[in-house]
Design a protein around this motif. Structure first.
Motif, PDB file in Angstrom:
ATOM      1  N   GLY A  65      96.081 -13.998  13.085  1.00 52.06           N
ATOM      2  CA  GLY A  65      96.521 -15.022  14.025  1.00 52.06           C
ATOM      3  C   GLY A  65      96.425 -16.442  13.532  1.00 52.06           C
ATOM      4  O   GLY A  65      96.629 -17.380  14.316  1.00 52.06           O
ATOM      5  N   CYS A  66      96.134 -16.662  12.248  1.00 52.86           N
ATOM      6  CA  CYS A  66      95.921 -18.014  11.741  1.00 52.86           C
ATOM      7  C   CYS A  66      97.195 -18.621  11.148  1.00 52.86           C
ATOM      8  O   CYS A  66      98.055 -17.913  10.617  1.00 52.86           O
ATOM      9  N   SER A  67      97.284 -19.931  11.250  1.00 53.99           N
ATOM     10  CA  SER A  67      98.396 -20.673  10.664  1.00 53.99           C
ATOM     11  C   SER A  67      97.883 -22.029  10.195  1.00 53.99           C
ATOM     12  O   SER A  67      96.809 -22.482  10.600  1.00 53.99           O
ATOM     13  N   LEU A  68      98.658 -22.682   9.330  1.00 51.70           N
ATOM     14  CA  LEU A  68      98.278 -23.962   8.741  1.00 51.70           C
ATOM     15  C   LEU A  68      99.237 -25.044   9.209  1.00 51.70           C
ATOM     16  O   LEU A  68     100.444 -24.819   9.318  1.00 51.70           O
ATOM     17  N   ARG A  69      98.694 -26.234   9.467  1.00 53.57           N
ATOM     18  CA  ARG A  69      99.548 -27.365   9.846  1.00 53.57           C
ATOM     19  C   ARG A  69      98.889 -28.669   9.417  1.00 53.57           C
ATOM     20  O   ARG A  69      97.666 -28.806   9.466  1.00 53.57           O
ATOM     21  N   PHE A 105      94.695 -23.104  12.375  1.00 59.74           N
ATOM     22  CA  PHE A 105      94.814 -22.800  13.802  1.00 59.74           C
ATOM     23  C   PHE A 105      94.775 -21.296  14.012  1.00 59.74           C
ATOM     24  O   PHE A 105      95.293 -20.520  13.206  1.00 59.74           O
ATOM     25  N   ARG A 106      94.160 -20.903  15.107  1.00 61.54           N
ATOM     26  CA  ARG A 106      94.231 -19.522  15.573  1.00 61.54           C
ATOM     27  C   ARG A 106      94.943 -19.569  16.912  1.00 61.54           C
ATOM     28  O   ARG A 106      94.344 -19.929  17.931  1.00 61.54           O
ATOM     29  N   GLY A 151      82.763 -16.623   9.486  1.00 57.23           N
ATOM     30  CA  GLY A 151      82.680 -15.182   9.261  1.00 57.23           C
ATOM     31  C   GLY A 151      84.032 -14.515   9.226  1.00 57.23           C
ATOM     32  O   GLY A 151      84.135 -13.330   8.900  1.00 57.23           O
ATOM     33  N   LEU A 152      85.103 -15.258   9.562  1.00 65.28           N
ATOM     34  CA  LEU A 152      86.455 -14.707   9.537  1.00 65.28           C
ATOM     35  C   LEU A 152      87.163 -14.990   8.210  1.00 65.28           C
ATOM     36  O   LEU A 152      88.345 -14.679   8.077  1.00 65.28           O
ATOM     37  N   TRP A 157      90.762 -19.062   2.801  1.00 64.57           N
ATOM     38  CA  TRP A 157      92.204 -19.049   3.088  1.00 64.57           C
ATOM     39  C   TRP A 157      92.730 -20.463   3.243  1.00 64.57           C
ATOM     40  O   TRP A 157      93.782 -20.819   2.690  1.00 64.57           O
ATOM     41  N   LEU A 158      91.999 -21.306   3.982  1.00 65.95           N
ATOM     42  CA  LEU A 158      92.425 -22.690   4.196  1.00 65.95           C
ATOM     43  C   LEU A 158      92.501 -23.432   2.867  1.00 65.95           C
ATOM     44  O   LEU A 158      93.482 -24.136   2.594  1.00 65.95           O
ATOM     45  N   ARG A 159      91.495 -23.267   2.026  1.00 72.63           N
ATOM     46  CA  ARG A 159      91.491 -23.951   0.733  1.00 72.63           C
ATOM     47  C   ARG A 159      92.670 -23.497  -0.123  1.00 72.63           C
ATOM     48  O   ARG A 159      93.386 -24.317  -0.718  1.00 72.63           O
ATOM     49  N   ALA A 160      92.894 -22.185  -0.189  1.00 77.45           N
ATOM     50  CA  ALA A 160      93.993 -21.651  -0.998  1.00 77.45           C
ATOM     51  C   ALA A 160      95.343 -22.128  -0.481  1.00 77.45           C
ATOM     52  O   ALA A 160      96.252 -22.444  -1.270  1.00 77.45           O
TER      53      ALA A 160
END
Length: 238
Positions: A65-69, A105-106, A151-152, A157-160
């Motif tokens: 459910g995560c996305s980047l903005r 964001f989730r 823990g998720l 993921w955000l850094r990559a």
């Protein structure tokens, strides 16, 4: 009869103990001592300049459910809600005028963010420039993940994702700073393929107009655009 401690005093004591225990658990006891002295304007901080790049980072699955903005001033309220460390809403809005910040964001909920500076890599603690950023570079700093969503594996993921976005713009060389004693930060970056390029030491007795000193201790790999030593600005001027 034993008089119970006031609720506020209990809360403060618990908060202090939780912070102390967390620092010990993450190998940050020495850093806690350094931070305490720095608040008294007595700085003796060893740190590392780290090189990061999209090509070095392994594939990182997207948490459910995560996305980047890219965040804007309108996101300041949500940013403030995930941690005091980001500053007040007004401070966040001011920072967003000159810096980038990417949010994880989730659904509609902001659960983490990380900042990007496209101008310079700073000296640690209170001002000064280590070296200027070129068109194919970026400086990454101040990642924060909402405690309720740790823990998720949001952080790697955000850094990559941010490294990939910057690489798509041609910014293929990125840098970050790690305190020498911050074991968790160094392990986190190493798992993303980061390379520790330079060891430095910042020294400063921050009283009156006295300047400080930032020294290179050692380097490995391709040399960075740093001098052997930098003059730190007077503490009161930052």
């Amino acid at each position: 009869m034993k008089i119970p401690a006031p609720p506020q005093l209990k809360k403060t004591a618990n908060s202090w103990w939780q912070r102390f225990a967390g620092r010990v658990r993450n190998g940050l006891l020495a850093q806690e001592i350094i931070d305490r002295f720095s608040k008294m304007r007595l700085l003796c901080q060893p740190y590392i300049v780290t090189f990061e790049a999209h090509g070095l980072a392994p594939q990182t699955p997207t948490p459910a459910g995560c996305s980047l903005r890219l965040l804007t001033r309108e996101d300041a309220k949500q940013m403030r809600a995930i941690g005091d460390r980001l500053g007040t809403e007004e401070q966040i809005r001011t920072d967003l005028e000159t810096l980038r910040c990417y949010g994880a964001f989730r659904g509609p909920l902001l659960i983490g963010c990380t900042w990007v500076n496209l101008r310079s890599v700073p000296l640690i603690y209170r001002g000064g420039v280590l070296f200027e950023i070129q068109d194919d570079e970026a400086y990454l700093f101040n990642m924060h993940i909402d405690p309720a969503h740790r823990g998720l594996r949001v952080a790697p993921w955000l850094r990559a994702q941010v490294l990939a976005v910057l690489a798509a713009e041609g910014r293929v060389r990125c840098y970050s700073l790690s305190m020498l004693g911050n074991r968790s930060s160094r392990i986190f970056k190493a798992r993303l393929g980061a390379q520790e390029r330079e060891w430095r030491l910042s020294l400063h007795i921050g009283f009156g107009p006295l300047p400080g000193l930032d020294l290179r201790l050692s380097r490995r790999g391709a040399p960075l655009r740093t001098r052997m030593w930098h003059r730190r600005p007077a503490w009161s001027s930052t």
